[in-house]
Every structure is written in C-alpha cells, then in structure tokens.
Design an enzyme around this catalytic site. Structure first.
Site, PDB file in Angstrom:
ATOM      1  N   ARG A  64       1.024  -1.241   0.092  1.00 17.39           N
ATOM      2  CA  ARG A  64      -0.088   0.065   0.153  1.00 17.39           C
ATOM      3  C   ARG A  64       0.635   1.509  -0.055  1.00 17.39           C
ATOM      4  O   ARG A  64       1.887   1.288   0.645  1.00 17.39           O
ATOM      5  CB  ARG A  64      -0.981  -0.111   1.258  1.00 17.39           C
ATOM      6  CG  ARG A  64      -1.870  -1.025   1.132  1.00 17.39           C
ATOM      7  CD  ARG A  64      -3.263  -0.674   2.356  1.00 17.39           C
ATOM      8  NE  ARG A  64      -3.987  -2.095   2.321  1.00 17.39           N
ATOM      9  CZ  ARG A  64      -5.029  -2.309   1.749  1.00 17.39           C
ATOM     10  NH1 ARG A  64      -5.562  -1.268   1.028  1.00 17.39           N
ATOM     11  NH2 ARG A  64      -5.730  -3.376   1.957  1.00 17.39           N
ATOM     12  N   ASP A  65       0.434   2.393  -0.721  1.00 15.87           N
ATOM     13  CA  ASP A  65       1.168   3.598  -0.868  1.00 15.87           C
ATOM     14  C   ASP A  65       0.759   4.277   0.497  1.00 15.87           C
ATOM     15  O   ASP A  65      -0.033   4.066   1.046  1.00 15.87           O
ATOM     16  CB  ASP A  65       0.479   4.395  -1.772  1.00 15.87           C
ATOM     17  CG  ASP A  65       1.370   5.472  -2.265  1.00 15.87           C
ATOM     18  OD1 ASP A  65       2.041   5.580  -3.328  1.00 15.87           O
ATOM     19  OD2 ASP A  65       1.561   6.602  -1.286  1.00 15.87           O
ATOM     20  N   ILE A  66       2.014   4.807   1.180  1.00 18.14           N
ATOM     21  CA  ILE A  66       1.946   5.585   2.321  1.00 18.14           C
ATOM     22  C   ILE A  66       1.157   6.800   2.387  1.00 18.14           C
ATOM     23  O   ILE A  66       0.646   6.963   3.255  1.00 18.14           O
ATOM     24  CB  ILE A  66       3.514   5.517   2.853  1.00 18.14           C
ATOM     25  CG1 ILE A  66       3.450   5.776   4.343  1.00 18.14           C
ATOM     26  CG2 ILE A  66       3.875   7.007   2.312  1.00 18.14           C
ATOM     27  CD1 ILE A  66       4.954   5.727   4.847  1.00 18.14           C
ATOM     28  N   ASN A  82       5.067   6.785 -13.412  1.00 15.64           N
ATOM     29  CA  ASN A  82       5.532   8.084 -13.413  1.00 15.64           C
ATOM     30  C   ASN A  82       6.925   8.153 -14.104  1.00 15.64           C
ATOM     31  O   ASN A  82       7.608   7.232 -13.429  1.00 15.64           O
ATOM     32  CB  ASN A  82       5.172   8.957 -12.245  1.00 15.64           C
ATOM     33  CG  ASN A  82       3.864   9.440 -11.566  1.00 15.64           C
ATOM     34  OD1 ASN A  82       2.972   9.467 -12.735  1.00 15.64           O
ATOM     35  ND2 ASN A  82       3.503   9.253 -10.569  1.00 15.64           N
ATOM     36  N   VAL A 104      10.539   8.458  -6.498  1.00 16.59           N
ATOM     37  CA  VAL A 104      11.274   7.224  -6.265  1.00 16.59           C
ATOM     38  C   VAL A 104      11.665   6.586  -7.582  1.00 16.59           C
ATOM     39  O   VAL A 104      10.966   6.246  -8.292  1.00 16.59           O
ATOM     40  CB  VAL A 104      10.311   6.430  -5.505  1.00 16.59           C
ATOM     41  CG1 VAL A 104      11.235   5.321  -4.935  1.00 16.59           C
ATOM     42  CG2 VAL A 104       9.775   6.978  -4.058  1.00 16.59           C
ATOM     43  N   HIS A 133       7.764   1.754 -10.436  1.00 16.42           N
ATOM     44  CA  HIS A 133       6.562   1.179  -9.952  1.00 16.42           C
ATOM     45  C   HIS A 133       5.181   1.565 -10.519  1.00 16.42           C
ATOM     46  O   HIS A 133       5.140   2.604 -11.121  1.00 16.42           O
ATOM     47  CB  HIS A 133       6.681   1.933  -8.373  1.00 16.42           C
ATOM     48  CG  HIS A 133       6.698   3.380  -8.310  1.00 16.42           C
ATOM     49  ND1 HIS A 133       8.047   3.778  -8.369  1.00 16.42           N
ATOM     50  CD2 HIS A 133       5.925   4.299  -7.960  1.00 16.42           C
ATOM     51  CE1 HIS A 133       7.763   5.096  -8.242  1.00 16.42           C
ATOM     52  NE2 HIS A 133       6.676   5.451  -8.272  1.00 16.42           N
ATOM     53  N   HIS A 147       1.561   2.585  -9.875  1.00 21.10           N
ATOM     54  CA  HIS A 147       0.643   2.912  -8.919  1.00 21.10           C
ATOM     55  C   HIS A 147      -0.779   2.281  -9.243  1.00 21.10           C
ATOM     56  O   HIS A 147      -1.119   2.193 -10.696  1.00 21.10           O
ATOM     57  CB  HIS A 147       0.180   4.514  -9.411  1.00 21.10           C
ATOM     58  CG  HIS A 147       1.506   5.268  -8.656  1.00 21.10           C
ATOM     59  ND1 HIS A 147       1.520   5.752  -7.448  1.00 21.10           N
ATOM     60  CD2 HIS A 147       2.457   5.786  -9.380  1.00 21.10           C
ATOM     61  CE1 HIS A 147       2.536   6.481  -7.176  1.00 21.10           C
ATOM     62  NE2 HIS A 147       3.350   6.584  -8.282  1.00 21.10           N
TER      63      HIS A 147
HETATM   64  P1  5GP Z   1       6.117   8.250  -7.672  1.00 22.38           P
HETATM   65  O1  5GP Z   1       5.925   9.945  -7.243  1.00 22.38           O
HETATM   66  O2  5GP Z   1       7.570   8.164  -7.677  1.00 22.38           O
HETATM   67  O3  5GP Z   1       5.364   8.137  -8.870  1.00 22.38           O
HETATM   68  O4  5GP Z   1       5.290   7.475  -6.499  1.00 22.38           O
HETATM   69  C1  5GP Z   1       6.057   7.196  -5.203  1.00 22.38           C
HETATM   70  C2  5GP Z   1       5.163   6.771  -4.373  1.00 22.38           C
HETATM   71  O5  5GP Z   1       5.584   6.103  -3.411  1.00 22.38           O
HETATM   72  C3  5GP Z   1       4.375   8.004  -3.744  1.00 22.38           C
HETATM   73  O6  5GP Z   1       3.068   7.768  -3.886  1.00 22.38           O
HETATM   74  C4  5GP Z   1       4.574   7.726  -2.049  1.00 22.38           C
HETATM   75  O7  5GP Z   1       3.636   8.150  -1.450  1.00 22.38           O
HETATM   76  C5  5GP Z   1       5.198   6.460  -2.000  1.00 22.38           C
HETATM   77  N1  5GP Z   1       6.143   6.356  -0.875  1.00 22.38           N
HETATM   78  C6  5GP Z   1       7.218   6.867  -0.733  1.00 22.38           C
HETATM   79  N2  5GP Z   1       7.853   6.552   0.269  1.00 22.38           N
HETATM   80  C7  5GP Z   1       7.141   5.220   0.631  1.00 22.38           C
HETATM   81  C8  5GP Z   1       7.365   4.482   1.805  1.00 22.38           C
HETATM   82  O8  5GP Z   1       8.099   4.572   2.565  1.00 22.38           O
HETATM   83  N3  5GP Z   1       6.453   3.415   2.079  1.00 22.38           N
HETATM   84  C9  5GP Z   1       5.357   3.435   1.219  1.00 22.38           C
HETATM   85  N4  5GP Z   1       4.448   2.572   1.321  1.00 22.38           N
HETATM   86  N5  5GP Z   1       5.081   4.163   0.196  1.00 22.38           N
HETATM   87  C10 5GP Z   1       5.924   5.102  -0.103  1.00 22.38           C
END
Ligand code: 5GP
Length: 120
Positions: free
Chosen positions: A28-30, A86, A95, A99, A101
C-alpha cells in the site's frame, strides 16, 4: 542506486505488503490518493521507465498481472482500477525505482491531471 523501495524489499523498513514473490512486491502507498492505492514494484532495481530493457519486458508485463490480481483480491476488479507509472520530473516521479501505482475504490475521473492545469 538504492532507494527507499530497496529498503522495503530488504524489510529494513516496514510496509503493508499485499503480495510478494521472487520477482515483485506489492504494498500500500503510504500517502494514498484513492480509497485503494498500492504500488507494484520489481525486486530488480530499474530506475525509470526509460531504463526498461528488452530483457525486462516479461517482468513489466508480470507487474501488470500482479496489479490485476491484487486489485481483484481487494474487490476492485469489477468496477476497475487505474495503473500509472510516472517517469522523471515532468511525470512526477519521486522514487527512482519503477513502480506501478494502482488506484481504485471510486470513480477516478479523466483527465487525471485536471487540478494541475492552469489557464493563463
Ligand atoms: P512517484 O511519485 O515516484 O510516482 O511515487 C512514489 C510513491 O511512493 C508515492 O505515492 C509515495 O507516497 C510512495 N512512497 C514513498 N515512500 C514510501 C514509503 O516509505 N512507504 C510506502 N508504502 N510508500 C511510499
């Protein structure tokens, strides 16, 4: 380069894991942006969508199959879900470990970026 997702894979930091096998991890996303919001990541570190190679094609396809399986486990198969990957700054990537979403649990609307549009 190691990211926070490497630490989640290595169990150095905790996450709400929904699925795991030798190739991928779903958790799950945080900071959820929908009632259901989880991420599917490969265990192999691939920085961005630009770095997906021919040898990764099956892995990336598998990420989509795991996304659909977990969405179904959570009851989101019938009404549906959205997958997003993304890439880099303009894509909103924060990150640098690819990944998917997976967002679900309500009608998500279209386009997804309306709130970012500015009329000059
Ligand atoms: P991006 O912006 O790179 O497409 O998405 C990165 C996602 O990783 C974000 O939606 C963010 O909330 C999630 N995220 C970042 N750090 C963590 C973490 O430590 N744990 C979890 N579960 N999600 C994370």
């Amino acid at each position: 380069m190691a990211t926070i997702f490497t630490k989640i894979i290595e169990k150095e930091i905790s996450a709400d894991i929904l699925f795991e096998d030798e190739r991928v991890l779903a958790f799950r996303d945080i900071n959820p942006q929908a009632p259901i919001h989880f991420l599917v990541i490969p265990k192999k570190p691939i920085a961005t969508a630009n770095d997906i190679s021919q040898e990764d094609e099956a892995l990336v396809g598998y990420m989509h199959r795991v996304a659909a399986k977990v969405a179904k486990d959570l009851g989101a198969d019938k009404h549906g879900f959205r997958t997003v990957m993304n890439c880099n700054e303009h894509g909103g990537q924060t990150v640098y470990h690819i990944h998917l979403h997976v967002l679900a649990g309500k009608p998500l609307g279209w386009p997804p970026y309306t709130e970012n549009l500015k009329v000059n």
